[in-house]
Enzyme design. Sequence first.
Site, PDB file in Angstrom:
ATOM      1  N   ASP A 217      -0.898  -1.911   0.824  1.00  0.00           N
ATOM      2  CA  ASP A 217      -0.926  -1.287  -0.500  1.00  0.00           C
ATOM      3  C   ASP A 217      -2.349  -1.233  -1.056  1.00  0.00           C
ATOM      4  O   ASP A 217      -2.575  -0.665  -2.120  1.00  0.00           O
ATOM      5  CB  ASP A 217      -0.010  -2.072  -1.451  1.00  0.00           C
ATOM      6  CG  ASP A 217       0.455  -1.250  -2.644  1.00  0.00           C
ATOM      7  OD1 ASP A 217       0.471   0.000  -2.547  1.00  0.00           O
ATOM      8  OD2 ASP A 217       0.812  -1.845  -3.679  1.00  0.00           O
TER       9      ASP A 217
ATOM     10  N   GLN B 296       5.564  -5.679  -5.551  1.00  0.00           N
ATOM     11  CA  GLN B 296       5.868  -4.687  -6.584  1.00  0.00           C
ATOM     12  C   GLN B 296       5.218  -5.134  -7.895  1.00  0.00           C
ATOM     13  O   GLN B 296       5.430  -6.253  -8.355  1.00  0.00           O
ATOM     14  CB  GLN B 296       7.387  -4.547  -6.757  1.00  0.00           C
ATOM     15  CG  GLN B 296       7.802  -3.505  -7.785  1.00  0.00           C
ATOM     16  CD  GLN B 296       7.325  -2.103  -7.436  1.00  0.00           C
ATOM     17  OE1 GLN B 296       7.314  -1.710  -6.276  1.00  0.00           O
ATOM     18  NE2 GLN B 296       6.924  -1.348  -8.438  1.00  0.00           N
TER      19      GLN B 296
ATOM     20  N   LYS C  18      11.444   3.067  -1.999  1.00  0.00           N
ATOM     21  CA  LYS C  18      10.514   2.761  -0.917  1.00  0.00           C
ATOM     22  C   LYS C  18      11.255   2.297   0.331  1.00  0.00           C
ATOM     23  O   LYS C  18      10.884   2.660   1.453  1.00  0.00           O
ATOM     24  CB  LYS C  18       9.517   1.686  -1.367  1.00  0.00           C
ATOM     25  CG  LYS C  18       8.482   2.184  -2.370  1.00  0.00           C
ATOM     26  CD  LYS C  18       7.612   1.048  -2.871  1.00  0.00           C
ATOM     27  CE  LYS C  18       6.580   1.546  -3.879  1.00  0.00           C
ATOM     28  NZ  LYS C  18       5.807   0.472  -4.487  1.00  0.00           N
TER      29      LYS C  18
END
Length: 288
Positions: A125, A102, A58
């Site tokens: 996200d 994450q 990423k």
Amino acid sequence: MTTSHAARLLDGTRLAGRIVDDCAARAASIHRQTGQAPCLATVLVGEDPASVTYVRMKQNRSEKAGIISRRITLPAATTTQELVGAITALSEDPGVHGILLQHPVAEHIDERAAFEAIAPEKDVDGVTMHSFAAMSFGLPGFQSCTPGGIMRLLAEYQVELAGKHAVVVGRSPILGKPAGMLLLDRDATVTYCHSRTVDLGSIVRQADVLVAAVGRPRFIHGDDIKPGAVVVDAGYNPGNVGDVDFESAAVRASLITPVPGGVGPMTIAVLLAQTVQAAAIQLGLEDH
């Protein structure tokens, strides 16, 4: 992958490349206008090898798109309170435009509490309750990245959703549930299935559009695919295999995502696009 399959591929790699190119152009424009580049902060708890690799990927994609990547690595023993504190600090930092935790995090951490520490305007996200509510009500906000990527891929290939029966296999709060809500917003008739669904195959066989997000390798076989259905495989399992048995499903489907090269690239592309959008909003260049 042979050329004898009836199905056309839903090529996520190609579309994601176009989205990332657009992100790079928009990020450069933001930098020229404000002197600031979009910044994505990635929070990683512990050193799980798969998570470390994913975060690094990423970061590399972010940099190619002109997005500053700030990585915060916390010890595996980090408590929920410590993680919430770290995320809250990023939420309050005007130099950070997007925050990615994450996941999954370790079992001793309250993941939902950590997600909710992300300011809604920085939830690129799409993991907070605020973002899920926005998706459910069709209001402006950031989409969960994998469902958002799926919707962009379906739009790219002009898949008609209105009035179609969409079956989502999986009910995770950041994949299955929001995918169903986004499909419903496009006037599909949506059925959710999961591990406790009785006679799952009979329901899957009714799907005009199937989204497989159950996290089990080759869980859905070609015999369960309605001829002509559109198959979106959002699973990624060891050995580069999805939740759908590609070979048998591709014979019956009209369109199908490959694994890899389908949903995966789209997930990261949407993350980057939403980070650039968040920066533009926070820096006063556009409305939400």
